[in-house]
Structures are given as structure tokens and as C-alpha cells.
Write a protein that holds these residues in place. Structure first.
Motif, PDB file in Angstrom:
ATOM      1  N   LYS A 151       0.840  -1.194   0.000  1.00 38.47           N
ATOM      2  CA  LYS A 151       0.000   0.000   0.000  1.00 38.47           C
ATOM      3  C   LYS A 151       0.875   1.244   0.000  1.00 38.47           C
ATOM      4  N   GLY A 152       0.329   2.347  -0.480  1.00 36.65           N
ATOM      5  CA  GLY A 152       1.034   3.620  -0.454  1.00 36.65           C
ATOM      6  C   GLY A 152       2.163   3.707  -1.461  1.00 36.65           C
ATOM      7  N   ALA A 153       3.231   4.427  -1.078  1.00 36.55           N
ATOM      8  CA  ALA A 153       4.336   4.697  -1.994  1.00 36.55           C
ATOM      9  C   ALA A 153       5.035   3.424  -2.438  1.00 36.55           C
ATOM     10  N   ILE A 154       5.121   2.413  -1.560  1.00 36.00           N
ATOM     11  CA  ILE A 154       5.777   1.168  -1.945  1.00 36.00           C
ATOM     12  C   ILE A 154       4.931   0.445  -3.000  1.00 36.00           C
ATOM     13  N   LYS A 155       3.606   0.539  -2.893  1.00 36.14           N
ATOM     14  CA  LYS A 155       2.735  -0.029  -3.933  1.00 36.14           C
ATOM     15  C   LYS A 155       2.959   0.692  -5.248  1.00 36.14           C
ATOM     16  N   GLN A 156       3.088   2.016  -5.197  1.00 41.76           N
ATOM     17  CA  GLN A 156       3.334   2.789  -6.404  1.00 41.76           C
ATOM     18  C   GLN A 156       4.606   2.324  -7.098  1.00 41.76           C
ATOM     19  N   ASN A 157       5.672   2.082  -6.328  1.00 44.98           N
ATOM     20  CA  ASN A 157       6.935   1.642  -6.910  1.00 44.98           C
ATOM     21  C   ASN A 157       6.772   0.298  -7.625  1.00 44.98           C
ATOM     22  N   TYR A 158       6.079  -0.643  -6.956  1.00 48.53           N
ATOM     23  CA  TYR A 158       5.891  -1.968  -7.541  1.00 48.53           C
ATOM     24  C   TYR A 158       5.030  -1.897  -8.800  1.00 48.53           C
ATOM     25  N   LEU A 159       3.939  -1.132  -8.750  1.00 50.11           N
ATOM     26  CA  LEU A 159       3.072  -1.022  -9.920  1.00 50.11           C
ATOM     27  C   LEU A 159       3.802  -0.387 -11.095  1.00 50.11           C
ATOM     28  N   TYR A 160       4.639   0.586 -10.809  1.00 47.42           N
ATOM     29  CA  TYR A 160       5.416   1.223 -11.887  1.00 47.42           C
ATOM     30  C   TYR A 160       6.343   0.204 -12.542  1.00 47.42           C
ATOM     31  N   ILE A 161       7.049  -0.573 -11.711  1.00 48.71           N
ATOM     32  CA  ILE A 161       7.986  -1.565 -12.252  1.00 48.71           C
ATOM     33  C   ILE A 161       7.241  -2.619 -13.065  1.00 48.71           C
ATOM     34  N   ILE A 162       6.147  -3.149 -12.493  1.00 46.84           N
ATOM     35  CA  ILE A 162       5.407  -4.222 -13.174  1.00 46.84           C
ATOM     36  C   ILE A 162       4.805  -3.736 -14.487  1.00 46.84           C
ATOM     37  N   ASN A 163       4.166  -2.556 -14.476  1.00 48.11           N
ATOM     38  CA  ASN A 163       3.496  -2.067 -15.670  1.00 48.11           C
ATOM     39  C   ASN A 163       4.468  -1.585 -16.742  1.00 48.11           C
ATOM     40  N   ASN A 164       5.697  -1.297 -16.367  1.00 53.00           N
ATOM     41  CA  ASN A 164       6.692  -0.846 -17.345  1.00 53.00           C
ATOM     42  C   ASN A 164       7.666  -1.953 -17.728  1.00 53.00           C
ATOM     43  N   THR A 165       7.300  -3.185 -17.388  1.00 49.55           N
ATOM     44  CA  THR A 165       8.061  -4.348 -17.814  1.00 49.55           C
ATOM     45  C   THR A 165       7.308  -5.041 -18.939  1.00 49.55           C
ATOM     46  N   ARG A 166       8.020  -5.463 -19.959  1.00 43.75           N
ATOM     47  CA  ARG A 166       7.379  -6.170 -21.072  1.00 43.75           C
ATOM     48  C   ARG A 166       6.555  -7.342 -20.546  1.00 43.75           C
ATOM     49  N   THR A 167       5.406  -7.577 -21.178  1.00 41.26           N
ATOM     50  CA  THR A 167       4.521  -8.653 -20.728  1.00 41.26           C
ATOM     51  C   THR A 167       5.245  -9.989 -20.662  1.00 41.26           C
ATOM     52  N   ASP A 168       6.109 -10.253 -21.631  1.00 44.49           N
ATOM     53  CA  ASP A 168       6.837 -11.521 -21.666  1.00 44.49           C
ATOM     54  C   ASP A 168       7.802 -11.659 -20.493  1.00 44.49           C
ATOM     55  N   ASP A 169       8.254 -10.523 -19.938  1.00 42.88           N
ATOM     56  CA  ASP A 169       9.245 -10.541 -18.855  1.00 42.88           C
ATOM     57  C   ASP A 169       8.613 -10.283 -17.486  1.00 42.88           C
ATOM     58  N   ARG A 170       7.295 -10.073 -17.465  1.00 40.22           N
ATOM     59  CA  ARG A 170       6.639  -9.625 -16.231  1.00 40.22           C
ATOM     60  C   ARG A 170       6.665 -10.690 -15.143  1.00 40.22           C
ATOM     61  N   LEU A 171       6.478 -11.959 -15.500  1.00 38.30           N
ATOM     62  CA  LEU A 171       6.492 -13.024 -14.504  1.00 38.30           C
ATOM     63  C   LEU A 171       7.856 -13.106 -13.825  1.00 38.30           C
ATOM     64  N   GLN A 172       8.923 -13.037 -14.618  1.00 38.49           N
ATOM     65  CA  GLN A 172      10.263 -13.086 -14.039  1.00 38.49           C
ATOM     66  C   GLN A 172      10.517 -11.886 -13.139  1.00 38.49           C
ATOM     67  N   MET A 173      10.006 -10.725 -13.527  1.00 35.49           N
ATOM     68  CA  MET A 173      10.173  -9.527 -12.704  1.00 35.49           C
ATOM     69  C   MET A 173       9.456  -9.685 -11.372  1.00 35.49           C
ATOM     70  N   MET A 174       8.243 -10.242 -11.367  1.00 40.73           N
ATOM     71  CA  MET A 174       7.512 -10.422 -10.116  1.00 40.73           C
ATOM     72  C   MET A 174       8.202 -11.437  -9.212  1.00 40.73           C
ATOM     73  N   LYS A 175       8.833 -12.440  -9.804  1.00 39.10           N
ATOM     74  CA  LYS A 175       9.622 -13.378  -9.005  1.00 39.10           C
ATOM     75  C   LYS A 175      10.746 -12.648  -8.278  1.00 39.10           C
ATOM     76  N   LYS A 176      11.404 -11.724  -8.978  1.00 41.05           N
ATOM     77  CA  LYS A 176      12.479 -10.948  -8.362  1.00 41.05           C
ATOM     78  C   LYS A 176      11.944 -10.055  -7.246  1.00 41.05           C
ATOM     79  N   LEU A 177      10.767  -9.475  -7.446  1.00 38.25           N
ATOM     80  CA  LEU A 177      10.183  -8.605  -6.436  1.00 38.25           C
ATOM     81  C   LEU A 177       9.830  -9.384  -5.168  1.00 38.25           C
ATOM     82  N   ILE A 178       9.379 -10.637  -5.332  1.00 36.67           N
ATOM     83  CA  ILE A 178       8.994 -11.452  -4.178  1.00 36.67           C
ATOM     84  C   ILE A 178      10.217 -11.973  -3.433  1.00 36.67           C
ATOM     85  N   THR A 179      11.202 -12.455  -4.185  1.00 39.29           N
ATOM     86  CA  THR A 179      12.357 -13.124  -3.562  1.00 39.29           C
ATOM     87  C   THR A 179      13.516 -12.186  -3.266  1.00 39.29           C
TER      88      THR A 179
END
Length: 268
Positions: free
Chosen positions: A83-111
Motif C-alpha cells: 500500500k502507499g508509496a511502496i505499492k506505487q513503486n511496484y506497480l510502476y515496475i510491473i506495468n513498465n516491464t514487457r509482458t513476456d518478462d513480467r512473470l520473471q520480474m515479479m519473481k524478483k520482487l517477491i524473492t
């Protein structure tokens, strides 16, 4: 740095509108703008205002892990809420990552790119919705957090140690920019497998200085162990005069998180 914004005068208050941000609801502010002064044109004069700093409760990343021991390693489910500014950072990264690379990016964000953690079956809430919290969940597998000696199993409770990679070297001359305040809550629930029982829980820990605070607690009931951690950084920039206090706080947290949970295998 220079940054152009729009000032809205409404109900006797100033609201700053940032057209470069698409992922925060009104009237929240991006983390990089909070606390900064702003010069506002007002006819033949000008006003100097300060962009509000959100409370810690408004900017939060919380993680919950439900884990069991399988074949000597930890596996289970993880749910992350932002929530808040940290949510903004994650949404920016996810939405500005190519769809084909988005799953790998979310793995990096989680781990946090910790090699011993593997995440599969990732799902998210609507990544176009800026009003609600962002939810990311998946199946997780963690290696290296368990050691067994005879009938005793030692469990490192924290999936990864936040901020410990930010220990400042003695020869550093320039401030450390954290970019944003950190406010994290971690909850890990371990299911004690049969025929094991709890032998030892680490002591609860509480630490605070002007830069960083953390609170660590352990609970046990109904053949389950719960570990919780609350972590906050009060400053966005660590100046050279505070390097020693910063490193001392991280060492205190490292020592606290290195204490294992011990379960014992009952003789049959």
C-alpha cells in the motif's frame, strides 16, 4: 532536482498533483516528493509549501508465509500486500516491464533475488487498480533455512534478512540514499511436523534508534510456530555522521535473526 507539478487550491488547502505518477490515488504523494518544498505561483506573488509526509501506516509492505517442512526444506504459500508509496513503486515496475518478462520480474520482487528462494504459480490483484492494495501471492520453496543434528532440527525463521546488504563500508565518503522509507511487516507460520515438538524459541527482540527500529516476536500454539517482524527506517538518507549508528542497528538485527527455532523429534 527540478520537478514541475500542479498546485490545486481546494477548501483552503494546497494539493500537489504530479502528472508523472499513474499509480497512487488522490491525495497520496509519491515517496520521492514527500517532505520536499514546493514553490507555488499565486498571481503576482508566490507561496512556499511543503509536500506532506505520509504516516508509516499509509506506506506498508506486509508478507505472510504459511510454511511446512518437506524433505528437509521449507515450502508453502506466500501472500504479499502493498500500500502507499511502496505499492506505487511496484506497480510502476510491473506495468513498465514487457509482458513476456513480467512473470520473471515479479519473481524478483517477491524473492529479492535471494537464490535460495523459488516462487511459482504467481497471481496478482488488478495491476491497473491504483485505489486498492496490490496483492501478490504464490507458492514458495526455500532452501538452506533448515539444519538437522541427530533428533533436533534448527530453523532460521526469516525468509530473508531485510537491509543487511546495506551495511556501509568504513571507507565510504558519501551519504547512502535509501530512496524511500522502509515499513515492512513479516509473518511466518511454521507447521510442526509429526513426530516433532517445539524444543526452543528465540527470545523476543526490540531495538530502536533515530534511523531504524525493529520488533521481533515468537509465538507457539496448536503445533504451530509464528514468527513476526516489524521493520521501519525513519530516514531516507543516511549521512556519514550516522554510518556507525546505522551499521550497529543492522548488526543488532542480524544477531537477533540468527537465533534459530529448535524442534525435537520424539522417540518412538
Amino acid at each position: 532536482c527540478n520537478h514541475m507539478v500542479c498546485a490545486l487550491m481546494l477548501g483552503g488547502k494546497h494539493y500537489i498533483l504530479d502528472a508523472t505518477d499513474s499509480y497512487l490515488p488522490f491525495p497520496q504523494y509519491p515517496g520521492h516528493l514527500q517532505g520536499r518544498q514546493v514553490l507555488i505561483e499565486a498571481g503576482d506573488h508566490y507561496l512556499v509549501d511543503t509536500i506532506p509526509v505520509s504516516s508509516f501506516d499509509d506506506d506498508l509492505i506486509s508478507s505472510e508465509y504459511q510454511l511446512t517442512i518437506t524433505n528437509g526444506e521449507l515450502q508453502g504459500k506466500v501472500i504479499i500486500s502493498l500500500k502507499g508509496a511502496i505499492k506505487q513503486n511496484y506497480l510502476y515496475i510491473i506495468n513498465n516491464t514487457r509482458t513476456d518478462d513480467r512473470l520473471q520480474m515479479m519473481k524478483k520482487l517477491i524473492t529479492h533475488e535471494v537464490p535460495k528462494m523459488t516462487v511459482t504459480n504467481i497471481t496478482t490483484s488488478d495491476i491497473q487498480n491504483r485505489e486498492d492494495d496490490l496483492i501478490i501471492q504464490g507458492d514458495i520453496f526455500i532452501t538452506g533455512n533448515i539444519a538437522q543434528f541427530d533428533n533436533d532440527v534448527y530453523i532460521t525463521p526469516d525468509p530473508f534478512n531485510d537491509l543487511l546488504n546495506l551495511m556501509i563500508k568504513e571507507d565510504r565518503q558519501y551519504p547512502l540514499d535509501l530512496e524511500t522509507r522502509n515499513n515492512r511487516a513479516v509473518k511466518v507460520i511454521f507447521q510442526i511436523p509429526e513426530p516433532y515438538s517445539l524444543l526452543q524459541l528465540p527470545k523476543d527482540q526490540l531495538f530502536s534508534n533515530e534511523l531504524l527500529s525493529f520488533k521481533i516476536n515468537y509465538f507457539s500454539n496448536d503445533h504451530k510456530i509464528t514468527f513476526t517482524k516489524e521493520l521501519r527506517t525513519s530516514a531516507k538518507i543516511i549521512y556519514k555522521k550516522n554510518f556507525s549508528d546505522w551499521n550497529n542497528a543492522l548488526k543488532q538485527m542480524q544477531n537477533a535473526l540468527s537465533q534459530p527455532i529448535i524442534i525435537h523429534r520424539e522417540k518412538i
